[in-house]
Design a protein around this motif. Sequence first.
Motif, PDB file in Angstrom:
ATOM      1  N   VAL A 135       4.876   0.752  12.245  1.00  0.00           N
ATOM      2  CA  VAL A 135       4.576   2.173  12.029  1.00  0.00           C
ATOM      3  C   VAL A 135       4.444   2.353  10.525  1.00  0.00           C
ATOM      4  O   VAL A 135       5.379   2.055   9.782  1.00  0.00           O
ATOM      5  CB  VAL A 135       5.708   3.063  12.589  1.00  0.00           C
ATOM      6  CG1 VAL A 135       5.479   4.518  12.182  1.00  0.00           C
ATOM      7  CG2 VAL A 135       5.810   2.919  14.096  1.00  0.00           C
ATOM      8  N   VAL A 136       3.263   2.797  10.084  1.00  0.00           N
ATOM      9  CA  VAL A 136       3.001   2.902   8.654  1.00  0.00           C
ATOM     10  C   VAL A 136       2.835   4.379   8.305  1.00  0.00           C
ATOM     11  O   VAL A 136       2.094   5.097   8.977  1.00  0.00           O
ATOM     12  CB  VAL A 136       1.726   2.106   8.287  1.00  0.00           C
ATOM     13  CG1 VAL A 136       1.467   2.176   6.802  1.00  0.00           C
ATOM     14  CG2 VAL A 136       1.877   0.664   8.731  1.00  0.00           C
ATOM     15  N   ARG A 137       3.540   4.800   7.244  1.00  0.00           N
ATOM     16  CA  ARG A 137       3.568   6.219   6.910  1.00  0.00           C
ATOM     17  C   ARG A 137       3.075   6.455   5.487  1.00  0.00           C
ATOM     18  O   ARG A 137       3.877   6.648   4.573  1.00  0.00           O
ATOM     19  CB  ARG A 137       4.987   6.754   7.101  1.00  0.00           C
ATOM     20  CG  ARG A 137       5.550   6.454   8.503  1.00  0.00           C
ATOM     21  CD  ARG A 137       6.994   6.901   8.650  1.00  0.00           C
ATOM     22  NE  ARG A 137       7.075   8.330   8.710  1.00  0.00           N
ATOM     23  CZ  ARG A 137       7.862   9.071   7.940  1.00  0.00           C
ATOM     24  NH1 ARG A 137       8.619   8.515   7.038  1.00  0.00           N
ATOM     25  NH2 ARG A 137       7.875  10.378   8.080  1.00  0.00           N
ATOM     26  N   PRO A 138       1.761   6.458   5.278  1.00  0.00           N
ATOM     27  CA  PRO A 138       1.236   6.697   3.942  1.00  0.00           C
ATOM     28  C   PRO A 138       1.537   8.116   3.472  1.00  0.00           C
ATOM     29  O   PRO A 138       1.732   9.020   4.287  1.00  0.00           O
ATOM     30  CB  PRO A 138      -0.280   6.500   4.112  1.00  0.00           C
ATOM     31  CG  PRO A 138      -0.533   6.678   5.564  1.00  0.00           C
ATOM     32  CD  PRO A 138       0.704   6.264   6.282  1.00  0.00           C
ATOM     33  N   GLY A 139       1.566   8.290   2.154  1.00  0.00           N
ATOM     34  CA  GLY A 139       1.891   9.596   1.592  1.00  0.00           C
ATOM     35  C   GLY A 139       0.717  10.270   0.892  1.00  0.00           C
ATOM     36  O   GLY A 139       0.862  11.368   0.373  1.00  0.00           O
ATOM     37  N   SER A 140      -0.435   9.638   0.881  1.00  0.00           N
ATOM     38  CA  SER A 140      -1.595  10.241   0.224  1.00  0.00           C
ATOM     39  C   SER A 140      -2.870   9.681   0.856  1.00  0.00           C
ATOM     40  O   SER A 140      -2.841   8.659   1.549  1.00  0.00           O
ATOM     41  CB  SER A 140      -1.598   9.895  -1.270  1.00  0.00           C
ATOM     42  OG  SER A 140      -1.822   8.495  -1.427  1.00  0.00           O
ATOM     43  N   ALA A 151       0.820  -1.222   0.000  1.00  0.00           N
ATOM     44  CA  ALA A 151       0.000   0.000   0.000  1.00  0.00           C
ATOM     45  C   ALA A 151       0.846   1.262   0.000  1.00  0.00           C
ATOM     46  O   ALA A 151       0.511   2.242  -0.670  1.00  0.00           O
ATOM     47  CB  ALA A 151      -0.941  -0.001   1.207  1.00  0.00           C
ATOM     48  N   VAL A 152       1.927   1.278   0.781  1.00  0.00           N
ATOM     49  CA  VAL A 152       2.669   2.543   0.971  1.00  0.00           C
ATOM     50  C   VAL A 152       4.134   2.451   0.552  1.00  0.00           C
ATOM     51  O   VAL A 152       4.855   3.441   0.631  1.00  0.00           O
ATOM     52  CB  VAL A 152       2.591   3.016   2.448  1.00  0.00           C
ATOM     53  CG1 VAL A 152       1.147   3.177   2.892  1.00  0.00           C
ATOM     54  CG2 VAL A 152       3.327   2.063   3.381  1.00  0.00           C
ATOM     55  N   GLY A 153       4.564   1.297   0.140  1.00  0.00           N
ATOM     56  CA  GLY A 153       5.984   1.110  -0.192  1.00  0.00           C
ATOM     57  C   GLY A 153       6.733   0.613   1.029  1.00  0.00           C
ATOM     58  O   GLY A 153       6.480   1.087   2.146  1.00  0.00           O
ATOM     59  N   PRO A 154       7.645  -0.341   0.833  1.00  0.00           N
ATOM     60  CA  PRO A 154       8.330  -0.983   1.960  1.00  0.00           C
ATOM     61  C   PRO A 154       9.069   0.005   2.863  1.00  0.00           C
ATOM     62  O   PRO A 154       9.162  -0.203   4.075  1.00  0.00           O
ATOM     63  CB  PRO A 154       9.323  -1.946   1.291  1.00  0.00           C
ATOM     64  CG  PRO A 154       8.902  -2.055  -0.132  1.00  0.00           C
ATOM     65  CD  PRO A 154       8.045  -0.890  -0.467  1.00  0.00           C
ATOM     66  N   ALA A 155       9.565   1.112   2.279  1.00  0.00           N
ATOM     67  CA  ALA A 155      10.346   2.066   3.079  1.00  0.00           C
ATOM     68  C   ALA A 155       9.486   2.749   4.143  1.00  0.00           C
ATOM     69  O   ALA A 155      10.007   3.296   5.113  1.00  0.00           O
ATOM     70  CB  ALA A 155      10.961   3.120   2.163  1.00  0.00           C
TER      71      ALA A 155
END
Length: 468
Positions: A42-47, A12-16
């Motif tokens: 800890v998941v850090r979506p960008g949109s 969903a958000v990219g492994p990084a």
Amino acid sequence: MNMPLLQMLRAAVGPAHVLTEGDLSAWEIDWRRRWHGRALAVVRPGSTAEVAAVVRACAAHGASIVAQGGNTGLVGGGVPDASGTQVLLSLQRLNRIRAIDEANLTLTAEAGCILQAVQQAAAERGLLFPLSLAAEGSCTLGGNLAANAGGTQVLRWGNARELCLGLEVVTAAGEVWEGLSGLRKDNTGYDLRDLFIGSEGTLGIITAATMKLAPQPAATTTALAACASMADCVALLELARARLGAGLTGFEVMNRFALDLVARHFPALPRPLPAAPWTVLLEQSDTEGEAQARERFEALLGAALEAGTVSDAAVAESLAQSAALWQLRESVPLAQVEEGLNIKHDISLPVSSIPEFVAHTDAALQALIPGVRLVDFGHLGDGNLHYNVQAPAGGDPARFLEEMEHRVNTLVFDAVAARGGSFSAEHGIGELKRDELAARKSPVALQLMRSIKAALDPQGLMNPGRVL
Ligand code: FAD
Ligand code: ZN
């Protein structure tokens, strides 16, 4: 079971942006360092679309989600619990100012925008975004709305709720509710926006908001005034309201011990007035010119001095001096951190009953804990005090908290309730005050809240165990 979820999150958000290893304490420990949780990731979506994908992945796996902005919340609502099974959804990467509409006086920004960045974006267009609080360098717009933050300008501009015109929210089902209206009038059914504001991440994830702006004031004047009693502070507030009207934009109070703590821990800060039982910070903002505004402000202080309401006053002569006065006020919470844990109360009362409340409760606490030290400060103009109880000098703060917190809370909250006040004026419920809410709200109110929670989050995955 966990592998597929983590894989879905990475997709969903990219492994990084799915963190599971290393030092995650910035997200797992709260600002006061009272709650130490552990997240599955800890998941850090960008949109917004990525937030929705994260929520859908969690819903499919029955994993609960704790939203987090700047992690400055004070009630333990923004960090994961200790189970190691919750997903910490950080909004920090959603940090774009999407639009400023000067004619409509609105700004649309993403939830992870730092409050100060929102203020600056408005200021660059000559406009004012009035929400202001001591954590503004790290708290986020989404967190401000989720907590319905107040701060130092509520007196004139209201809290985050009053400044919000529209929201974009990812629902617990992972759908996007696009409610970013900049309308000041819109009576089309139930107010969904007001449901999400103040819901502390328990109903959905706020991803963006449209907020009200105002013209920048032409002149701002700031002063400190010394008062002998809380009754005098309230008399000064009445006088200031009468003489300044809507020009009165700040009215903060600090007791002597609060300023003593600042002097002890931040000795470089100037203290323009000699110690007094109470010190008021007043601010006037005006669309008129500097000279008239100053004249009116000085006349107010002159009248207060003459009436004996105020024993001493100092008016800032420059923007730098004004900033220094605000820094004194905003250093009170930081000085408390240096001094060690204390029992925090964030209460509101009708302003008229505050002098009697303070006299009664100060005395009752001294009787319960001889030598107890009270850090009493806050937004008197809103009837909101941070009435914090610190161990007697030399006492062990952690032990004090453990032994006394329940009794002190009962004493303070009973006194607040008896005077028609609230046990949580601006910091919310989170985990810290969940049991107070259950004990002190009416059964009807609690049942309505539970119905709303069940309707919007039927799986109970949005910040479970917080608020309700
Ligand atoms: P967080 O701490 O990250 O989260 C707070 C709550 O909101 C949590 O329950 C979290 O799950 C939820 N949440 C966060 N972002 C979202 C989102 N996008 N969608 C859904 N839920 C979300 N508060 C005041 O009201 N007035 C003050 O004057 C004030 N002064 C403060 C001074 C200091 C020094 C500090 C440390 C705190 C102060 N606070 C004050 C409390 C705090 O700063 C505010 O409540 C702030 O609004 C929290 O923002 P945040 O981004 O840090 O939120
Ligand atoms: Zn406050």
